[in-house]
Design a protein around this motif. Structure first.
Motif, PDB file in Angstrom:
ATOM      1  N   ASP A 143       0.887  -1.211  -0.027  1.00 32.69           N
ATOM      2  CA  ASP A 143       0.175   0.077   0.085  1.00 32.69           C
ATOM      3  C   ASP A 143       0.954   1.261  -0.110  1.00 32.69           C
ATOM      4  O   ASP A 143       0.395   2.546  -0.442  1.00 32.69           O
ATOM      5  CB  ASP A 143      -0.844   0.061   1.217  1.00 32.69           C
ATOM      6  N   ASP A 206       4.825   9.157   8.244  1.00 31.58           N
ATOM      7  CA  ASP A 206       3.494   8.675   7.470  1.00 31.58           C
ATOM      8  C   ASP A 206       3.892   8.618   6.145  1.00 31.58           C
ATOM      9  O   ASP A 206       4.177   9.913   5.373  1.00 31.58           O
ATOM     10  CB  ASP A 206       2.271   9.644   7.589  1.00 31.58           C
ATOM     11  N   ASP A 210      -1.369   1.979   5.860  1.00 28.56           N
ATOM     12  CA  ASP A 210      -1.913   1.842   7.112  1.00 28.56           C
ATOM     13  C   ASP A 210      -0.992   1.763   7.915  1.00 28.56           C
ATOM     14  O   ASP A 210      -1.373   2.187   9.214  1.00 28.56           O
ATOM     15  CB  ASP A 210      -2.779   0.486   6.945  1.00 28.56           C
ATOM     16  N   THR A 211       0.321   1.388   7.748  1.00 29.59           N
ATOM     17  CA  THR A 211       1.352   1.051   9.066  1.00 29.59           C
ATOM     18  C   THR A 211       2.567   2.198   8.688  1.00 29.59           C
ATOM     19  O   THR A 211       2.752   2.335   7.327  1.00 29.59           O
ATOM     20  CB  THR A 211       2.009  -0.420   8.629  1.00 29.59           C
TER      21      THR A 211
END
Length: 249
Positions: A143, A206, A210-211
């Motif tokens: 992702d 960031d 998601d992680t």
């Protein structure tokens, strides 16, 4: 990793001088001028302390005397007097560490302990699919983007673990190109959190997944890079320091 015991004398700790800074890389190192003090240097000082001789220390570590002598000269030029040499006498002379050397070893151990304590519990996991293989290395689509990692031979769905001590942060304008560094995994992101201890800080970045990625830096490096929440950064890490495991279903 060096597993010798800490120095057995002098528990006093010296404050870093203004000219000294700690390196932001994932290996624990102390810098003075352009000289980096690392685990091999700590092992050399401890061997001198244990044997009372630079020649015997070099032999114990499997190093040549000339290289050990040259390295000690470089360290002393940057960090100050680290050994005292005596000649002749009933004991035949020898080499002993100075108080500055013991203080330097103590500071290095505090730094390394700080890195280890955080790194052992800080791992980002990116889930993805292996889309290409080149021997033990593979390309994984996650992702957050494409990641190069060590991948298992018989799995396509994998979890890629990225340890905080493997991640290096750069200012966007100073980040080297992918072709100019062995850290081929590169992600642009923003600082989400900064947790500072006495010597080591954990910076959460960031990267649009998601992680988030965590990175370990020294407190001094956080200030030098001007890292604050919302600050743009480039995170990079080597493929060989990144391991994928089959996703548990």
């Amino acid at each position: 990793m060096d597993t010798t015991m800490p120095p057995r004398r002098h528990n006093r700790f010296a404050r870093p001088t203004d000219r000294e800074r700690m390196d932001a890389g994932f290996d624990a190192r102390l810098h003075a001028d352009d000289v980096a003090f690392g685990a091999r240097d700590a092992a050399l000082l401890r061997a001198i302390d244990a044997t009372g001789s630079l020649n015997a220390a070099a032999e114990r570590l499997g190093r040549s005397y000339s290289r050990a002598h040259g390295r000690l000269d470089d360290l002393e030029a940057a960090f100050g007097p680290l050994v005292e040499r005596t000649r002749g006498g009933a004991s035949g002379g020898g080499t002993a560490l100075t108080e500055d050397a013991y203080a330097l070893l103590a500071r290095f151990e505090r730094l390394r302990a700080g890195y280890a304590a955080i790194a052992e519990t800080t791992v980002a996991v990116l889930s993805g699919t292996v889309v290409d293989r080149d021997g033990e290395l593979g390309t994984v689509e996650t992702d957050a983007g494409v990641v190069r990692a060590l991948v298992p031979p018989d799995a396509d769905a994998v979890d890629v673990a990225v340890r905080a001590d493997a991640v290096t942060l750069h200012a966007p304008d100073d980040a080297p190109s992918a072709d100019a560094t062995s850290a081929r995994n590169r992600f642009e992101g923003t600082v989400e959190r900064v947790e500072s201890g006495d010597a080591v800080a954990r910076v959460r970045v960031d990267v649009g997944a998601d992680t988030a990625l965590d990175a370990l830096l020294t407190v001094d490096s956080v200030e030098r890079l001007g890292l604050r929440v919302g600050h743009p950064v480039v995170a990079s890490f080597k493929a060989t320091a990144t391991r994928a495991t089959p996703t548990e279903r």
